[in-house]
Every structure is written in structure tokens, then in C-alpha cells.
Enzyme design. Structure first.
Site, PDB file in Angstrom:
ATOM      1  N   GLN B 126      55.608  58.613  10.185  1.00 16.48           N
ATOM      2  CA  GLN B 126      56.244  57.845  11.232  1.00 16.48           C
ATOM      3  C   GLN B 126      57.554  58.109  11.452  1.00 16.48           C
ATOM      4  OE1 GLN B 126      56.360  53.746  10.808  1.00 16.48           O
ATOM      5  NE2 GLN B 126      55.689  53.156  13.020  1.00 16.48           N
ATOM      6  N   SER B 129      61.614  54.398  13.559  1.00 19.44           N
ATOM      7  CA  SER B 129      63.064  53.996  13.270  1.00 19.44           C
ATOM      8  C   SER B 129      64.132  54.668  13.256  1.00 19.44           C
ATOM      9  CB  SER B 129      63.064  53.244  11.874  1.00 19.44           C
ATOM     10  OG  SER B 129      62.137  52.097  11.846  1.00 19.44           O
ATOM     11  N   GLU B 244      49.235  47.691  13.383  1.00 18.27           N
ATOM     12  CA  GLU B 244      49.695  47.636  11.934  1.00 18.27           C
ATOM     13  C   GLU B 244      49.454  46.191  11.407  1.00 18.27           C
ATOM     14  OE1 GLU B 244      53.872  49.538  10.355  1.00 18.27           O
ATOM     15  OE2 GLU B 244      53.907  48.535  12.241  1.00 18.27           O
ATOM     16  N   SER B 376      60.041  42.636  10.843  1.00 17.33           N
ATOM     17  CA  SER B 376      60.548  41.617   9.685  1.00 17.33           C
ATOM     18  C   SER B 376      59.932  40.238   9.605  1.00 17.33           C
ATOM     19  CB  SER B 376      62.080  41.582   9.583  1.00 17.33           C
ATOM     20  OG  SER B 376      62.388  40.681  10.974  1.00 17.33           O
ATOM     21  N   ASN B 377      60.119  39.469   8.672  1.00 15.99           N
ATOM     22  CA  ASN B 377      59.552  37.980   8.773  1.00 15.99           C
ATOM     23  C   ASN B 377      60.094  37.137   9.545  1.00 15.99           C
ATOM     24  OD1 ASN B 377      57.754  39.017   6.888  1.00 15.99           O
ATOM     25  ND2 ASN B 377      58.082  37.515   5.354  1.00 15.99           N
TER      26      ASN B 377
END
Lengths: 382, 391
Positions: B126, B129, B244, B376-377
Site C-alpha cells: 500500500q 501514507s 478497511e 487513528s482512534n
């Protein structure tokens, strides 16, 4: 595996929501009602009876409707959403539940028939000073003289013990074990001192001095198994009630964050606050899942499975309820500290429900006893 | 409401359990169960075993190997696989680029890539990022400039997981720098053996080599390798990242590890005549974690049982957030159970310390990533507060 209500269940939910919403959707009304004894609205109690709600769990022969745990759970959730003060949990689920489980056919028809009709309020006198959360009675003892029985000792706190027309009292049996007895509200040697609880509820000290009592079911029978199971079912229903209260708390908190201005903007501009609301939502949804599951276990499971489900859902509600309640107050700020505003009282009610039937630490201790006996928990393997 | 699975679903679940526990190499499963690192060849072998039985890409369109299962069955498939210690199909292939090519690719791309992707004949990496584009993915800077029949790619990707094994990389590249940042992005498929493409390892806190930087210096990519529309990459990225989140709460695997923690605690002395599992604090921690996992598993079931009407269930946002928190908490418990032995991550074969105790800390450290990747959380909290609570 299905977590959706069918059409009839949705209709029941909407009907109960309509009734209690009309009565207590305005929180001030609830506040006025709980100021005066008996701490609930007798007319509202009658309306619940007319709607069939008070007889919901009982069989048709006993004067009830014969509905299942999911329906009872729906009612508890709706009562929790408005923290309606009527003693459905204490009188119908707990005291009535024990009569339904252990009473003779005659006792069931008489006691539950009157309860379902709204003519009688029941209370289960079980807790004893100095001990907590067991199925056994110790300090209240039963004595037999020929065919008649008397009870002696003190029960406290007894939910709605002062108002109750009939008390269901647990007592240590002469031959060992715990029995349950029906005691009329005007029985000789019975004294009751009622008082308000911090959440607007009512409890009482109930003293018995050689008070005449009628054994529930066959005389002398150890009913601690039935008492334990009824307490477990009550724990699961209390969890439903707590879930309703938690839903209201999250809704009130998000509304407040969107409307309250500080520093020239509404509070939802502050990420530190919205993230805490997101965590409240997470606690609430996890609790919702466990509450629905435990409610379904009541009809499908063995008494051991029901006991385990009751412990698990009580643990989740204890942790989740405290989280949602404490955050609701903090995110509201000072307004939540006042008695005029509903949020603080919801948190008080959650706190009471947490402690009536066994709090989170108690459940952890219970569950810890068997944690080495299995490898992993699987809710789909039954 | 209904507590049990339907008979058909129970039977389906039993079939999955039977297959995963008997047909997938026991040595591979033991590697997973004992928390050791899988080799490239083991990951490939496991996926080919699944693919041969039609179990590698059940969520793809049926014409490309999908099975047309309900969301509930996909959930059961996934959970049973994790419970048995079977490596889940490589996410880059099965969950990311496969569905993207099936949805957005040309007919030629579908014929060329989909069978190889399902069978892991191509190992995909992938390339999303970048150093300045993590959760803020649209800020990416890697450029692709058209030159005849090719794109010329320059820039740098980072956090490319298992990029050292990658045959091909799917990338988001900037194809129009003039428009607002989401509008000028395209997706390109790039052969990782192309001249000018370089993979550089990044060493992580667990001492392992799991992620990489990928550098592009005038890498020439055939124009036919563009997926979907030119400058339509953002739509594809949103589609992919939406996929995802499916199965992102690894409940089955976390339950298995917690069950193993109990076993290991039973076999470890507390130094005072008992075992660690006799310790009330250890028991209490296990009970709390089991209960939270139960609540999460039931939430996942609530979500999959409701997803048939097309709308995602709001509670699905809870799964990533809580799932990764619990995954991390169980790994933390494992380190605590190992005690002083947990420091011996570098010990060799002559060590007297058990294997599990020597691997738990690298795993614990490695899993700190779980609350960072895949949105992210904090991004999850943002989603909950904005889209569900309307804040």
C-alpha cells in the site's frame, strides 16, 4: 442471532414511551411526584395496569399477559429513559417474580392478579443490615407452631416497603435454608419506617416481631435457588432500566454541547469535550449489546447461564453507567449539580441501581471464581 | 430478538471451524497461536490454501471469486479463522486493492490482476501514507506527470507495511497540483521492480522490520496502470478506507490470546506456592477483559446482523476504537504475566525462558500501532462525535 425488535415489540415500546413520556417527559413533574409519599403517582400506576404492563410477565391463569423477557426489558428501558418512579422493578419484576416462581397456584392467582390489576403494591423484603447481595436470609428467622408461621427480625433497605400492601419476606428456616413468606401490610407485629432514597425512590426499615406469615409455596421449602434466579432476572432488568437512563444522559449531554456557549462559541467547538462524548457513546453501545444479549439469555438459558449473564451485564452497566453518568455531569458543568436539572438525578438513579443488586466489583469477584474453568467465552456456543 | 444462530448459520460456522482447524498447515497455525512471526512463504501458503477452497476473498463480487455471503457469514468466517490461528488473507490484496480493481478497474486490469491478487501470486503493497500525509491523507505530495504513454512518478511513501515482500504497489499520486488538494489525486499501480523505485527498511521499537519507506525517482509507469478516472483517486481512497474498517476489530484473535494468557498464567508460578492464575488481581483483570470482549463481540454481531439494509450501523464506529484498545490491553496483560522473563526478547535457542515470554514485549510494543493505523482512534472519536452525535 438477531438484535431487532419485531413489530409487536416496537408497538409496545412506542406505547410505553408515549405513556411515561407524557407523565415524566417534563422532568419537573417527576420531581414534584417524588417529593410526596408514596414517591410515585398512584394514577400512573393504574394507567400502567390498564395498559397491561403490571401483568406483563405473569401467565394468563395468574391474571397476567404472559409476555417474555424482551418485552419486560423494553418496559424497563422506557421507564429508565424518564426515570419514572413507579415501582415496576421492585414490585412486578422482583417481588412479583418471586411469587410467580415459588407461589402455589392459589397464591399466584390472588397476589399476582391484584398486582396486575393495579390494586396492590408488592415489595420484596430481603436485604438485611450488615450483609449484602446474597440469596440467603440470616437475621430474619421463621418459626413454626403447628400449621402457623411467624417471622422475627429486621429487613432494610426494603424498596417501597412502607407503601406495599403485601410484603414478600425471605427468612431463615428452622430446618436450614431460606424460605419466602407473604406478610400482609397490616399484620400484627409488623412495623415499617419509610424514607426517601437519594434518587427520589422510597425504602423502608421493616421490623418483624413474631409476625404472622404465610409460606410462599410448600411450607418449609428452601427457596434460595428461586430467590437467586429472580434476583438474577432483576439484575438484568435493572440493567435495561440503566440503559434507558444512560441513553437520556448521552442525549442531554450532546444537546447541551451543541447549545451552551462559552468563550463566544458553543461547547462542541472544543475537541476535548466532543471526544469525551464519543467515549460516552462507546460505553453506551457496548452496554446496549450486553443488555440485549443478557435479556435474551433469560428465556433461552439455564439458571447457571442466567446467573452468569446477570453478572456480566451488571459488571458492564456498573462500569459503563458510572462512566456515562460521571461524564454527563462533568460535561454539563455546574448546572448538572442542581436538583432542578434532570442530569444529576439520572446519575443518582444509576448509582442506586448499581448498588441494589450487586455492583461491578462484586460481579468481578463472582466471575473470578470460575474464570479458570473455561478457555474462551463464546456467546454463540450454547 | 433471537439468541441463537439459525441452523444454517450454525452449520456454516461448524464447516468453517472444521476447515480452518484441519486444512490449514498446523505449523502455520501454531506460529500464529504462539505469537511468532510468520514468514513470507507461510503467509503465501496460507492464502493459497484458502483460495483453493474459495475462502480467500468471499466478499469480492461473485464473478471474481466472491461467495455472496451475508455480512453475518463473513463475520463468522473471519472470527473462526482468527480463532483457529489461520493468518487472515493479506489485507492489501483481499480487502484493499482487490475490491478497488473489481469496482473501478478496466476489464483488462480485472483479468490481469484479480486472479493473481486472490491467490497472492502478486503481493501488493500500500502506497498511501507520506511523511506529511498520515491521517491527513489528502496532503500527499508524490507527483505523477504525464509523458507520452507513461506517468513519471517522483516522491516518497512511508509506513509501507511488508513492502520488502511487495511485487506491486498501489499508490495515490498527485496528478493535478492546481486544484484543491482532494481533487488532484489519482491511483496508479506500480511494478516494484521498476527502475528508480527503492524500498528502504524502517526499524521499529519492537526491533522488527515490518514497515518501509518507498522512494520514487523518475519511475516510469505505463498509462494503462491508472485505476479509475484521472484525478478520481480520492473517491477510490474513500471506498478503500471504508472497506478497511470492515473486520477491523480483531475480536476472535484477541479472545484466543486472552484464553492463552489464562493457560500460561496457570503454568507460571507466583513465587509463593501458587500459580499466577490464583492471584485475585490477575483473575480480576482477565474477567474485566473477557467482559469487554464479550460486549465488543456482541456489538460486532449487532452491526453485521443489521447491515443488510445498506446503511452502516452507527455502532460500527465503536469496533475499531474499542477493538484496538482491547487488543492492546490483552498484549499488556501478557507482558505483565511474563514478568522479568519479558525482557529477554533477544535470547537465543539456549535460553531457559519460555518462547512466549520472550516474544510478548515486542508484540506489545508493536501493537501500539493498532490505535494509530486505519484512521487513528482520535479520527474514530471525531467520526463518532461528528457524524453520529452531530457535534
Amino acid at each position: 442471532m438477531d438484535f431487532t425488535y419485531d413489530d409487536e415489540q416496537v408497538a409496545l415500546r412506542d406505547a410505553v414511551r408515549g405513556l411515561v413520556g407524557k407523565a415524566y417527559g417534563d422532568y419537573e413533574r417527576r420531581r414534584q411526584v417524588v417529593k410526596e409519599d408514596p414517591g410515585f403517582d398512584e394514577k400512573q400506576w393504574s394507567r400502567l395496569a390498564e395498559m397491561g404492563i403490571l401483568g406483563l410477565p405473569f401467565s394468563e391463569e395468574d391474571g397476567g399477559v404472559g409476555a417474555g423477557p424482551v418485552e419486560i426489558g423494553i418496559v424497563c428501558q422506557e421507564l429508565g429513559r424518564t426515570i419514572a418512579p413507579e415501582p415496576f422493578l421492585a414490585s412486578v419484576v422482583l417481588a412479583g417474580g418471586l411469587v410467580a416462581a415459588a407461589g402455589t397456584p392459589e397464591q399466584r392467582a390472588e397476589v399476582l392478579g391484584a398486582l396486575a390489576a393495579g390494586d396492590s403494591v408488592l415489595a420484596f423484603a430481603h436485604d438485611e443490615p450488615g450483609r449484602r447481595w446474597g440469596a440467603a436470609a440470616e437475621s430474619v428467622t421463621a418459626a413454626q407452631d403447628g400449621g402457623s408461621w411467624t417471622l422475627t427480625g429486621v429487613k432494610e433497605p426494603v424498596l417501597h416497603g412502607a407503601r406495599a400492601d403485601v410484603l414478600v419476606v425471605s427468612a431463615a428456616l428452622p430446618g436450614g435454608g431460606t424460605g419466602a413468606f407473604l406478610v400482609a401490610g397490616d399484620a400484627e407485629g409488623l412495623s415499617r419506617a419509610g424514607y426517601p432514597t437519594y434518587d427520589g425512590g422510597r425504602a423502608a426499615r421493616v421490623a418483624l416481631d413474631q409476625t404472622p406469615a404465610v409460606p410462599l409455596g410448600a411450607p418449609g421449602l428452601d427457596l434460595s435457588g428461586s430467590i437467586a434466579t429472580v434476583l438474577d432476572i432483576t439484575r438484568i432488568m435493572a440493567a435495561n432500566q440503566s440503559l434507558g437512563a444512560m441513553q437520556t444522559l448521552l442525549g442531554a449531554t450532546t444537546d447541551y454541547l451543541k447549545s451552551r456557549k462559552q468563550f463566544g462559541v458553543t461547547l462542541n467547538h472544543f475537541q476535548a469535550l466532543t471526544f469525551r462524548a464519543a467515549d460516552m457513546y462507546t460505553s453506551l453501545e457496548l452496554t446496549h449489546s450486553l443488555v440485549d444479549w443478557a435479556t435474551m439469555v433469560i428465556s433461552a438459558g439455564t439458571p447457571e447461564e442466567v446467573a452468569a449473564a446477570a453478572a456480566r451485564v451488571s459488571l458492564q452497566v456498573s462500569r459503563g453507567g458510572r462512566h456515562v453518568g460521571q461524564e454527563a455531569i462533568q460535561l454539563h458543568g455546574g448546572i448538572a449539580m442542581t436538583a432542578e436539572y434532570h442530569v444529576g438525578m439520572y446519575v443518582a438513579h444509576l448509582t442506586a441501581l448499581d448498588h441494589l443488586f450487586g455492583d461491578g466489583d462484586h460481579q468481578v469477584r463472582k466471575l473470578s471464581a470460575t474464570v479458570a474453568d473455561y478457555d474462551l467465552l463464546d456467546p454463540l456456543d450454547r | 430478538m433471537q439468541l441463537e444462530l439459525s441452523e444454517d448459520d450454525q452449520e456454516f460456522r461448524a464447516q468453517m471451524r472444521e476447515f480452518f482447524t484441519t486444512e490449514v498447515s498446523e505449523e502455520i497455525r501454531r506460529t500464529v497461536i504462539e505469537g511468532r512471526e510468520l514468514t513470507h512463504d507461510q503467509i503465501v501458503e496460507a492464502q493459497r490454501t484458502l483460495n483453493a477452497a474459495g475462502l480467500a476473498v468471499p466478499h469480492w463480487p461473485e464473478e471474481y471469486g466472491g461467495r455472496g455471503w451475508s455480512e453475518l457469514r463473513r463475520h463468522l468466517w473471519h472470527e473462526e479463522m482468527q480463532r483457529a490461528g489461520v493468518p487472515t488473507p493479506l489485507a492489501f490484496n483481499a480487502s484493499m486493492i482487490g475490491p478497488v480493481i473489481a469496482q473501478f478497474g478496466t476489464e483488462e486490469q480485472k483479468q490481469e490482476y484479480l486472479p493473481k491478487t486472490a491467490n497472492l501470486d502478486i503481493w501488493w503493497s500500500q502506497g498511501f501514507s507520506e511523511p506529511d500525509a498520515g491521517s491527513d491523507l489528502a496532503s500527499l505530495r508524490t507527483t505523477a506527470v504525464r509523458d507520452g504513454d507513461h506517468w513519471v512518478v517522483n516522491g516518497q511513501k512511508t509506513w509501507t507495511t511488508l513492502g520488502q515482500y511487495g511485487d506491486w504497489i498501489f499508490t495515490l499520486v498527485r496528478t493535478d497540483p492546481e486544484v484543491k488538494k482532494q481533487a488532484g489525486i489519482s491511483m496508479l499501480l506500480i511494478d516494484m521492480t521498476s527502475p528508480g523505485l527503492e524500498v528502504r527498511p524502517i526499524e521499529l521499537i519492537d526491533g522488527g522490520h515490518e514497515v518501509n519507506e518507498v522512494w520514487f525517482t523518475d519511475v516510469r509507469v505505463p498509462a494503462a496502470n491508472l485505476v479509475g478516472e484521472l484525478n478520481g483517486g480520492w473517491t477510490i481512497a474513500k471506498f478503500l478506507l471504508g472497506n478497511e474498517r470492515v473486520g477491523v476489530a480483531p475480536v476472535g484473535a484477541t479472545k484466543r490470546i486472552l484464553a492463552r494468557a489464562k493457560d500460561l498464567a496457570k503454568d507460571t508460578s507466583d513465587g509463593e506456592g501458587g500459580t499466577l492464575l490464583d492471584d485475585p488481581l490477575v483473575r480480576a483483570r482477565i474477567v474485566e477483559l473477557e467482559n469487554e470482549l464479550l460486549a465488543l463481540e456482541l456489538t460486532a454481531l449487532r452491526v453485521v446482523a443489521h447491515s443488510s439494509d445498506g446503511e452502516p450501523h452507527p455502532a460500527s464506529s465503536v469496533l475499531k476504537l474499542k477493538g484496538t484498545e482491547l487488543q492492546q490491553a490483552v498484549s499488556e496483560l501478557m507482558v505483565d504475566l511474563a514478568g522479568p522473563a519479558s525482557v529477554a526478547s533477544g535470547a537465543g535457542d539456549d535460553s531457559d525462558l519460555p518462547d512466549w515470554a520472550r516474544t510478548v514485549t515486542p508484540t506489545y510494543l508493536n501493537l501500539r500501532k493498532a490505535s494509530i493505523y486505519g484512521g487513528s482512534n482520535e479520527i474514530q472519536r471525531q467520526i463518532i462525535s461528528r457524524t453520529i452525535l452531530g457535534l
